[in-house]
Design a protein around this motif. Structure first.
Motif, PDB file in Angstrom:
ATOM      1  N   SER A  98       9.728   7.146  -7.798  1.00 54.48           N
ATOM      2  CA  SER A  98       9.462   5.670  -7.591  1.00 54.48           C
ATOM      3  C   SER A  98       8.036   5.369  -7.389  1.00 54.48           C
ATOM      4  N   PRO A  99       7.695   4.012  -8.170  1.00 57.97           N
ATOM      5  CA  PRO A  99       6.443   3.636  -8.283  1.00 57.97           C
ATOM      6  C   PRO A  99       5.533   3.638  -7.092  1.00 57.97           C
ATOM      7  N   GLU A 100       6.130   3.007  -6.129  1.00 59.89           N
ATOM      8  CA  GLU A 100       5.198   3.125  -4.711  1.00 59.89           C
ATOM      9  C   GLU A 100       5.059   4.402  -4.188  1.00 59.89           C
TER      10      GLU A 100
ATOM     11  N   THR B 140       0.744  -1.265  -0.016  1.00 59.02           N
ATOM     12  CA  THR B 140      -0.139  -0.086  -0.047  1.00 59.02           C
ATOM     13  C   THR B 140       0.689   1.175  -0.011  1.00 59.02           C
ATOM     14  N   GLY B 141       2.194   0.972  -0.159  1.00 57.93           N
ATOM     15  CA  GLY B 141       2.983   2.195  -0.086  1.00 57.93           C
ATOM     16  C   GLY B 141       4.415   1.921   0.388  1.00 57.93           C
ATOM     17  N   PRO B 142       5.210   3.081   0.343  1.00 57.32           N
ATOM     18  CA  PRO B 142       6.588   2.731   0.674  1.00 57.32           C
ATOM     19  C   PRO B 142       7.102   2.086   2.092  1.00 57.32           C
TER      20      PRO B 142
ATOM     21  N   VAL C  34       2.951  -1.205  -7.155  1.00 62.37           N
ATOM     22  CA  VAL C  34       3.512  -0.853  -5.704  1.00 62.37           C
ATOM     23  C   VAL C  34       4.778  -1.737  -5.383  1.00 62.37           C
ATOM     24  N   LEU C  35       4.383  -2.958  -5.449  1.00 59.91           N
ATOM     25  CA  LEU C  35       5.196  -4.116  -4.867  1.00 59.91           C
ATOM     26  C   LEU C  35       6.778  -3.888  -5.460  1.00 59.91           C
ATOM     27  N   GLY C  36       6.758  -3.611  -6.835  1.00 65.51           N
ATOM     28  CA  GLY C  36       8.134  -3.480  -7.484  1.00 65.51           C
ATOM     29  C   GLY C  36       8.819  -2.207  -7.048  1.00 65.51           C
ATOM     30  N   GLY C  37       8.308  -1.202  -6.778  1.00 66.69           N
ATOM     31  CA  GLY C  37       8.772  -0.119  -6.089  1.00 66.69           C
ATOM     32  C   GLY C  37       9.420  -0.554  -4.713  1.00 66.69           C
TER      33      GLY C  37
END
Length: 583
Positions: free
Chosen positions: A189-191, A126-128, A245-248
């Motif tokens: 960054s994606p996340e 759900t985020g960083p 999100v997971l990729g980031g």
């Protein structure tokens, strides 16, 4: 050698106790007092005082008298000091230790033939990644490394929660709000880009009118229902959000580093029918009850029932995790899970339910950890006010760079290292300081991360141990430049001083430390060992010149430095901390 020596001591103590008609259930074997030049000692005489009706020193003397050192491998002598029976190693012990520690894989144990899956991190996508949860990937990765060194076939898994309400809210928000309505991302960054939708969605649900909120909740529920029914379109919508999100997040985790062999999605066990199968079997259990429009398990050791199926027919996280763990049991000999302390009730209920389903729950081991805090206080992700792991790592690198540059300036060594070297060392020391400071504490104890302690080159920290490795590399490189290579074979008889023998004894302990850390699932045991080893080396370094030594002493000390270098490098590797060759 240490493990073989310990086996000899166990046999010797067992034989001596049997000969004197004492019980052999507890041999009292431990590390000797610091001022005793033994490898192991036994304090069993304390326990036997009441049984024997004699003072402990007298019992210790009787036990020592029963032991013939010549009968047991690596045992040179048995002495007593007060109530302790002390076991001194033979020259062969030191010779073989010095030889074994030259190998790059020193410290690794023989293959066990056992497969182990280590599940760690598993933070909701759900985020960083947040600092408060940073302990999970650090402890989890170190556990996986410890288990690998101990001879196990290890896989690292990240269990992806892609079926819960948070993800449904995230997917709805991503599809609902325009990017123009969002603030600028905190990082490229994606996340960080995606979390803006999640926060916007939560704010909307709290602030919207009742009718708007009901419409949103209907859309969110439709996503959850679609996942439950195996709807492919719903799955693809959710996967777009989750995978991005997971990729980031994995980019951040890779900085630690913490990497994974497989990302196991929660929806996998909904889509393949295994969750439905678990539900059917749970309903057949005597503990199953239907209350408050939901199926539950009335578990006798818990005040709260375990709900496993809602009134609308949707499963819960724990229901799907039961299917997940049955899959683990089908594919691995043992499963280790690293969890935050707030998940303990859920984990205990899961284990109890698996037991009811007929599984051997001894194959499941759970390691719980407490939070990491900064001196400023607690942290929160939901509000977007917490400290992200990326921020902590950036700060660690910046502070390490400043420290390295200040030390170079103080020692007038600026010509020795170029800017690339400084940057490499800053990353190795900065990231290493964070990992080491986190993994060096018992997981159940809370941590307040303090920069001054973590980056202290003189204290018991990662830089302190890393510097010893760099010093070993420097000595070996200097010797090589002077035509003094580490010998292929050397006789440890030339190492006669207390500092040399103490260092060898510490080096010899490394395989046993790995064994203990793996058996107890406590990687902080290895961190404690690295400090002991670093201290022993520093005493040796102060008292024993290496390249200026005479005769056979010089090659023997060079071999000892090489053995120390390998042992320090491998012990740091177990912890996931880099071993710099220069600092």
């Amino acid at each position: 050698m240490y493990l073989s020596f310990r086996s000899a001591v166990v046999a010797a103590m067992g034989d001596a106790l049997s000969a004197l008609d004492f019980p052999t259930d507890d041999l009292g074997i431990e590390r000797p007092p610091e001022d005793v030049p033994a490898v192991l000692a036994s304090s069993v005489a304390y326990r036997l005082a009441d049984v024997a009706g004699a003072p402990p020193p007298e019992i210790a003397a009787d036990l020592a008298a029963e032991i013939d050192p010549d009968v047991y491998a690596y045992l040179e002598d048995v002495e007593t000091r007060g109530p302790y029976v002390n076991f001194l190693p033979s020259d062969r012990y030191f010779d073989e230790t010095l030889e074994a520690a030259q190998a790059d894989d020193y410290g690794t144990l023989p293959d066990t033939g056992e497969s182990v899956v280590v599940e760690h991190t598993s933070a909701n996508p759900t985020g960083p990644v947040h600092v408060g949860r940073a302990r999970n990937p650090i402890v989890g990765d170190a556990l996986a490394r410890v288990l690998e060194y101990a001879g196990n076939d290890v896989e690292r898994h990240y269990y992806v929660n892609d079926a819960g309400r948070q993800i449904a809210v995230f997917t709805w928000a991503y599809e609902t709000f325009e990017e123009s309505a969002l603030p600028e991302p905190e990082r490229d960054s994606p996340e960080y880009e995606m979390v803006r939708y999640y926060r916007k969605g939560n704010d909307y649900l709290e602030e919207a009118s009742e009718s708007d909120r009901e419409a949103a909740e209907e859309a969110i529920q439709a996503i959850l229902q679609g996942l439950e029914e195996g709807d492919e379109e719903t799955y693809e919508r959710v996967s777009e959000v989750v995978d991005t999100v997971l990729g980031g997040m994995c980019g951040t985790l890779g900085r630690l580093p913490a990497e994974f062999d497989e990302f196991v999605k929660e929806t996998r066990f909904m889509r393949d029918g295994s969750t439905d199968d678990v539900v059917d079997r749970l309903k057949d259990l005597d503990a199953a009850v239907f209350e408050d429009d939901a199926w539950q398990l009335d578990l006798p050791d818990f005040e709260k029932n375990l709900v496993f199926l809602r009134s609308d027919g949707t499963s819960l996280y724990t229901t799907r995790d039961l299917a997940h763990h049955e899959w683990k049991f089908d594919n691995f000999d043992r499963a280790v899970t690293v969890l935050g302390e707030d998940h303990k009730l859920q984990a205990d209920q899961l284990s109890a339910t698996l037991d009811l389903l007929g599984h051997d729950t001894d194959r499941l081991q759970q390691v719980f950890y407490s939070w990491v805090n900064l001196p400023e206080g607690g942290m929160s992700t939901r509000e977007g006010t917490g400290v992200d792991l990326d921020d902590l790592l950036d700060e660690a690198i910046d502070r390490a760079r400043d420290e390295v540059e200040n030390r170079l300036e103080d020692r007038q060594r600026s010509d020795d290292l170029d800017s690339d070297d400084v940057e490499r060392i800053a990353h190795q020391v900065g990231i290493g300081a964070v990992r080491y400071d986190v993994v060096a504490k018992q997981p159940t104890k809370g941590i307040t991360f303090e920069w001054e302690r973590a980056l202290d080159f003189e204290a018991q920290s990662a830089p302190y141990v890393q510097y010893v490795h760099a010093r070993c590399c420097g000595i070996i490189e200097e010797g090589r430049g002077a035509g003094q290579e580490v010998p292929d074979a050397v006789d440890a008889d030339a190492l006669t001083t207390a500092a040399e023998r103490d260092l060898l004894r510490e080096i010899a302990r490394f395989p046993a430390v790995i064994e203990q850390a793996a058996d107890e699932l406590r990687p902080h045991v290895v961190a404690t060992y690295t400090r002991d080893l670093a201290e022993a080396f520093n005493v040796f370094y102060r008292e024993c010149p290496v390249l200026d030594a005479d005769g056979e002493t010089r090659p023997a000390r060079l071999a000892l430095v090489a053995a120390a270098r390998t042992t320090i490098a491998n012990s740091l590797d177990v912890l996931g901390v880099a071993a710099p060759e220069s600092m």
